[in-house]
Design a protein around this motif. Structure first.
Motif, short mmCIF file in Angstrom:
data_model
loop_
_atom_site.label_atom_id
_atom_site.label_comp_id
_atom_site.label_asym_id
_atom_site.label_seq_id
_atom_site.Cartn_x
_atom_site.Cartn_y
_atom_site.Cartn_z
N ASP A 55 4.44 -23.06 14.93
CA ASP A 55 3.99 -23.59 16.23
C ASP A 55 2.71 -22.89 16.66
O ASP A 55 2.73 -22.01 17.51
CB ASP A 55 5.08 -23.41 17.29
N PRO A 56 1.57 -23.27 16.08
CA PRO A 56 0.31 -22.60 16.42
C PRO A 56 -0.07 -22.77 17.88
O PRO A 56 -0.85 -21.98 18.41
CB PRO A 56 -0.71 -23.28 15.50
N ALA A 57 0.49 -23.77 18.56
CA ALA A 57 0.17 -23.99 19.97
C ALA A 57 0.99 -23.12 20.92
O ALA A 57 0.72 -23.10 22.12
CB ALA A 57 0.37 -25.47 20.32
N ALA A 58 1.97 -22.40 20.38
CA ALA A 58 2.81 -21.57 21.25
C ALA A 58 1.99 -20.50 21.96
O ALA A 58 2.16 -20.27 23.16
CB ALA A 58 3.92 -20.92 20.43
N ASP A 59 1.11 -19.84 21.24
CA ASP A 59 0.26 -18.81 21.83
C ASP A 59 -1.06 -19.37 22.34
O ASP A 59 -1.71 -18.77 23.19
CB ASP A 59 -0.03 -17.70 20.80
N ILE A 60 -1.46 -20.52 21.79
CA ILE A 60 -2.74 -21.14 22.19
C ILE A 60 -2.46 -22.61 22.53
O ILE A 60 -2.62 -23.49 21.68
CB ILE A 60 -3.79 -21.04 21.06
N PRO A 61 -2.03 -22.88 23.76
CA PRO A 61 -1.63 -24.24 24.14
C PRO A 61 -2.72 -25.29 23.98
O PRO A 61 -2.43 -26.49 23.87
CB PRO A 61 -1.25 -24.09 25.62
N SER A 102 -8.20 -17.61 10.87
CA SER A 102 -8.67 -16.31 10.40
C SER A 102 -7.89 -15.24 11.14
O SER A 102 -7.00 -15.54 11.96
CB SER A 102 -10.17 -16.13 10.67
N LYS A 103 -8.23 -13.99 10.88
CA LYS A 103 -7.54 -12.88 11.53
C LYS A 103 -7.72 -12.94 13.05
O LYS A 103 -6.86 -12.50 13.79
CB LYS A 103 -8.07 -11.55 10.98
N ASN A 104 -8.82 -13.48 13.52
CA ASN A 104 -9.09 -13.53 14.95
C ASN A 104 -9.04 -14.94 15.51
O ASN A 104 -9.47 -15.20 16.63
CB ASN A 104 -10.48 -12.93 15.23
N GLY A 105 -8.50 -15.88 14.73
CA GLY A 105 -8.44 -17.26 15.17
C GLY A 105 -7.02 -17.68 15.48
O GLY A 105 -6.43 -17.30 16.48
N PHE A 112 -9.05 -25.86 10.91
CA PHE A 112 -9.78 -25.74 12.17
C PHE A 112 -8.91 -26.33 13.28
O PHE A 112 -8.65 -27.54 13.28
CB PHE A 112 -11.11 -26.50 12.09
N ALA A 113 -8.43 -25.48 14.18
CA ALA A 113 -7.61 -25.98 15.28
C ALA A 113 -8.53 -26.54 16.36
O ALA A 113 -9.54 -25.93 16.71
CB ALA A 113 -6.77 -24.84 15.86
N ILE A 114 -8.16 -27.72 16.89
CA ILE A 114 -9.01 -28.38 17.88
C ILE A 114 -8.20 -28.78 19.11
O ILE A 114 -6.96 -28.88 19.05
CB ILE A 114 -9.73 -29.61 17.29
#
Length: 364
Positions: free
Chosen positions: A73-79, A142-145, A181-183
């Protein structure tokens, strides 16, 4: 009036429909990515179930796989993440140096993520800039993405399939890197790459695994994989292998391609012809006997920028790996280099050197 209505229609198609997705893919192809698709972030939720299944089948991997559950769930921390653009980098275009074939894993040799001189390092930034020029907010994996399961994302985007050895394959095999690439836009462009499935009775990858980390088709024990042991094992307190394990690792210094090299869906592919930038200049520092003569400052300066999985406090692992390779391919030319480990600043290296010397009957 008609002119303005046409402008509105063009705007709607460009920024709210399939036209935008097609422009994104077109740009990816222009930048020499092999292919590109777009998925909605929510389709990755099943990754959590897959991890739980893997842990259930191989319980000793729990401490490793638990780290990846957030990927579902990549959107959990970055909605703001609504979709993920997935692009395949064609690493198969690069020629594997004969000297390091089977010694360094291809995915590590051709890793461009920290190499500003590598073509796809620049193309990744150019692609991200293009997305932002369309009014899309973009994060690069990436590590910071952000973090997401790359192979599952590429599969869901219809760019290829995941084979029995767990690697993602396009029509050009598994020598690739999956860029994401998350958009912040809800877009979708699912490709339909049709590939022949693995034969039901094929066990080539399973039988080729030196440490038996492939338990069954699509199931592996990460903590038994040579790539794990030669890179991040030190992070988990497993950096110094037993002599028995070191013998199974063989001549592999960093990474392993055994299960991919025997795969018939790779063997039919021609060797790449391009030279990966910087590898020739790094060759001296990549040789096992030279690793033993280098100080840890030198290793950090030469090898860490390329092979960045080993952190500053774990650089002693390079010498363990070098000793392993020299032990398994022993010749008299390695004797002095192996003995250097007996006086190394790191106790792990000193102890492993003693084990290697006893195994080779070298006087301590």
């Amino acid at each position: 009036m008609l002119y303005f209505m046409l402008l509105i229609i063009i705007y709607l198609f460009t920024f709210n429909g399939g036209f935008m997705e097609n422009k994104i893919r077109e740009m990816a192809l222009n930048l020499s990515y092999e292919d590109c698709g777009i998925i909605k972030a929510g389709v990755l939720a099943e990754y959590s179930e897959k991890l739980n299944s893997r842990i259930e089948k191989v319980p000793k991997n729990r401490m490793f796989y638990e780290n990846f559950k957030k990927y579902a769930d990549p959107a959990a921390d970055i909605p703001e993440i609504k979709s993920i653009v997935v692009a395949v980098v064609p690493n198969y275009i690069y020629n594997t140096p004969v000297e390091f074939n089977g010694v360094y894993g291809k995915s590590y040799m051709f890793d461009y993520r920290t190499d500003k001189n590598a073509p796809f390092f620049k193309k990744r930034r150019e692609f991200a800039d293009f997305l932002e020029s369309l009014g899309i907010k973009c994060l690069i994996n990436s590590k910071n993405g952000f973090s997401a399961p790359a192979r599952l994302a590429a599969y869901k985007a219809g760019l290829g399939i995941i084979r029995r050895n767990n690697f993602f394959y396009t029509q050009n095999g598994s020598c690739n890197y999956i860029e994401m690439f998350a958009i912040d836009k809800e877009l979708e462009n699912i490709r339909s790459v049709k590939l022949k499935e693995c034969p039901e009775n094929c066990r080539r990858c399973i039988d080729a695994c030196p440490t038996c980390s492939l338990i069954e088709p699509y199931v592996m024990s990460a903590v038994d994989c040579i790539s794990f042991h030669t890179s991040i094992a030190a992070k988990y307190g497993m950096g110094m292998p037993s002599i028995e394990l070191a013998e199974k690792i063989g001549g592999r210094l960093y990474g392993c391609d055994a299960c991919q090299d025997v795969c018939p869906f790779n063997n039919c592919k021609p060797a790449g012809t391009e030279i990966f930038p910087g590898l020739e200049n790094l060759a001296y520092a990549m040789r096992p006997e030279n690793i033993m003569t280098m100080s840890y400052d030198e290793i950090e300066r030469t090898l860490t920028p390329k092979y960045w999985y080993l952190k500053k406090e774990e650089l002693w692992k390079w010498k363990i790996n070098a000793l392993t390779v020299m032990m398994n391919g022993y010749s008299e030319k390695y004797k002095a280099s192996i003995r250097l480990g007996l006086d190394d600043a790191n106790e792990n290296v000193r102890e492993f050197s003693r084990r290697v010397c006893r195994r080779l009957e070298i006087t301590i």
